[in-house]
Design a protein around this motif. Structure first.
Motif, short mmCIF file in Angstrom:
data_model
loop_
_atom_site.label_atom_id
_atom_site.label_comp_id
_atom_site.label_asym_id
_atom_site.label_seq_id
_atom_site.Cartn_x
_atom_site.Cartn_y
_atom_site.Cartn_z
N MET A 1 -14.02 -39.27 -29.42
CA MET A 1 -14.13 -39.86 -28.09
C MET A 1 -12.92 -39.52 -27.23
SD MET A 1 -15.54 -43.68 -28.67
CE MET A 1 -17.16 -44.03 -29.30
N ASN A 2 -11.75 -39.58 -27.84
CA ASN A 2 -10.52 -39.31 -27.10
C ASN A 2 -10.34 -37.83 -26.78
OD1 ASN A 2 -9.81 -42.01 -27.02
ND2 ASN A 2 -8.58 -41.89 -28.86
N SER A 3 -11.11 -36.97 -27.42
CA SER A 3 -10.99 -35.54 -27.14
C SER A 3 -11.68 -35.15 -25.84
CB SER A 3 -11.56 -34.71 -28.29
OG SER A 3 -12.98 -34.79 -28.32
N ILE A 4 -12.49 -36.04 -25.30
CA ILE A 4 -13.16 -35.76 -24.03
C ILE A 4 -12.23 -36.14 -22.89
CG2 ILE A 4 -15.09 -36.41 -22.53
CD1 ILE A 4 -16.76 -36.73 -25.05
N ASN A 5 -11.97 -35.18 -22.04
CA ASN A 5 -11.06 -35.36 -20.92
C ASN A 5 -11.81 -36.07 -19.78
OD1 ASN A 5 -9.34 -35.15 -18.75
ND2 ASN A 5 -8.90 -32.98 -19.07
N PRO A 6 -11.46 -37.34 -19.47
CA PRO A 6 -12.18 -38.06 -18.42
C PRO A 6 -12.04 -37.42 -17.05
CG PRO A 6 -10.67 -39.54 -19.59
CD PRO A 6 -10.46 -38.16 -20.11
N ALA A 7 -10.89 -36.79 -16.78
CA ALA A 7 -10.70 -36.13 -15.48
C ALA A 7 -11.64 -34.94 -15.34
CB ALA A 7 -9.25 -35.69 -15.33
N GLU A 8 -11.79 -34.18 -16.41
CA GLU A 8 -12.70 -33.03 -16.38
C GLU A 8 -14.14 -33.50 -16.20
OE1 GLU A 8 -13.98 -29.20 -19.13
OE2 GLU A 8 -12.79 -30.81 -20.02
N TYR A 9 -14.52 -34.56 -16.91
CA TYR A 9 -15.87 -35.10 -16.79
C TYR A 9 -16.12 -35.62 -15.38
CZ TYR A 9 -20.07 -37.77 -17.78
OH TYR A 9 -21.35 -38.27 -17.77
N SER A 10 -15.16 -36.30 -14.80
CA SER A 10 -15.30 -36.81 -13.43
C SER A 10 -15.43 -35.66 -12.43
CB SER A 10 -14.10 -37.68 -13.05
OG SER A 10 -14.08 -38.84 -13.84
N ALA A 11 -14.67 -34.60 -12.64
CA ALA A 11 -14.77 -33.43 -11.76
C ALA A 11 -16.15 -32.79 -11.88
CB ALA A 11 -13.68 -32.41 -12.10
N MET A 12 -16.68 -32.74 -13.09
CA MET A 12 -18.01 -32.18 -13.28
C MET A 12 -19.06 -33.04 -12.57
SD MET A 12 -17.56 -30.98 -17.27
CE MET A 12 -19.21 -31.36 -17.70
N LYS A 13 -18.92 -34.37 -12.62
CA LYS A 13 -19.85 -35.25 -11.93
C LYS A 13 -19.76 -35.05 -10.42
CE LYS A 13 -20.04 -39.57 -13.22
NZ LYS A 13 -19.74 -40.90 -13.80
N ALA A 14 -18.54 -34.88 -9.90
CA ALA A 14 -18.37 -34.63 -8.47
C ALA A 14 -18.99 -33.30 -8.08
CB ALA A 14 -16.89 -34.67 -8.11
N ASN A 15 -18.80 -32.28 -8.90
CA ASN A 15 -19.41 -30.97 -8.64
C ASN A 15 -20.93 -31.08 -8.62
OD1 ASN A 15 -17.00 -29.61 -8.47
ND2 ASN A 15 -17.05 -28.88 -10.58
N ALA A 16 -21.48 -31.89 -9.52
CA ALA A 16 -22.93 -32.06 -9.57
C ALA A 16 -23.44 -32.69 -8.28
CB ALA A 16 -23.31 -32.93 -10.77
N LYS A 17 -22.75 -33.69 -7.78
CA LYS A 17 -23.17 -34.32 -6.52
C LYS A 17 -23.16 -33.30 -5.38
CE LYS A 17 -21.79 -39.03 -7.52
NZ LYS A 17 -20.92 -40.15 -7.17
N ILE A 18 -22.11 -32.50 -5.32
CA ILE A 18 -22.01 -31.47 -4.28
C ILE A 18 -23.13 -30.45 -4.45
CG2 ILE A 18 -20.59 -29.55 -3.44
CD1 ILE A 18 -18.13 -31.32 -4.16
N GLY A 19 -23.38 -30.05 -5.68
CA GLY A 19 -24.44 -29.07 -5.95
C GLY A 19 -25.81 -29.58 -5.54
N TYR A 20 -26.11 -30.83 -5.88
CA TYR A 20 -27.40 -31.39 -5.50
C TYR A 20 -27.51 -31.59 -3.99
CZ TYR A 20 -28.83 -32.06 -10.32
OH TYR A 20 -29.20 -31.84 -11.63
N ALA A 21 -26.41 -31.95 -3.34
CA ALA A 21 -26.43 -32.08 -1.88
C ALA A 21 -26.68 -30.72 -1.23
CB ALA A 21 -25.10 -32.67 -1.38
N TYR A 22 -26.07 -29.69 -1.77
CA TYR A 22 -26.28 -28.34 -1.27
C TYR A 22 -27.75 -27.93 -1.45
CZ TYR A 22 -26.08 -23.28 -0.91
OH TYR A 22 -26.32 -21.97 -0.55
N LEU A 23 -28.31 -28.19 -2.61
CA LEU A 23 -29.70 -27.82 -2.85
C LEU A 23 -30.66 -28.59 -1.94
CD1 LEU A 23 -29.75 -27.57 -6.75
CD2 LEU A 23 -29.84 -25.70 -5.09
N ASP A 24 -30.35 -29.87 -1.70
CA ASP A 24 -31.17 -30.66 -0.77
C ASP A 24 -31.09 -30.12 0.64
OD1 ASP A 24 -32.03 -32.33 -2.79
OD2 ASP A 24 -30.55 -33.90 -2.36
N ALA A 25 -29.93 -29.65 1.06
CA ALA A 25 -29.74 -29.13 2.42
C ALA A 25 -30.46 -27.80 2.61
CB ALA A 25 -28.24 -28.94 2.71
#
Length: 90
Positions: free
Chosen positions: A65-89
């Motif tokens: 569990m501790n091997s997962i970098n929360p900052a990296e995961y949060s950045a990936m979630k933010a990228n996903a939101k941007i990606g989906y917003a781009y696809l919707d646009a």
């Protein structure tokens, strides 16, 4: 200790199990992160270690569990939101 380990696993699954993104690179990285966790659990069972009931198993789970970098995961979630917003646009 068993109940605490069980709750930790529930929290982990709740936090990390529902990730989707339109970006293949982020999806692959997510699979690597979660796949490592699954490999640790399967390896423990194969070696006869109960991941929740034994001290060694709880250590292995906590380490994975501790091997997962929360900052990296949060950045990936933010990228996903941007990606989906781009696809919707489009």
């Amino acid at each position: 200790m068993y109940n605490q380990a069980r709750e930790d696993m529930k929290d982990f699954n709740k936090e990390y199990s529902n990730f989707m993104t339109p970006f293949a690179k982020d999806m692959q990285r997510y699979q690597d992160m979660i796949g490592n966790m699954q490999n640790v659990i399967n390896d423990a069972y194969n070696r006869g270690i109960d991941p929740l009931r034994s001290q060694e198993g709880r250590f292995l789970i906590r380490q994975a569990m501790n091997s997962i970098n929360p900052a990296e995961y949060s950045a990936m979630k933010a990228n996903a939101k941007i990606g989906y917003a781009y696809l919707d646009a489009m």
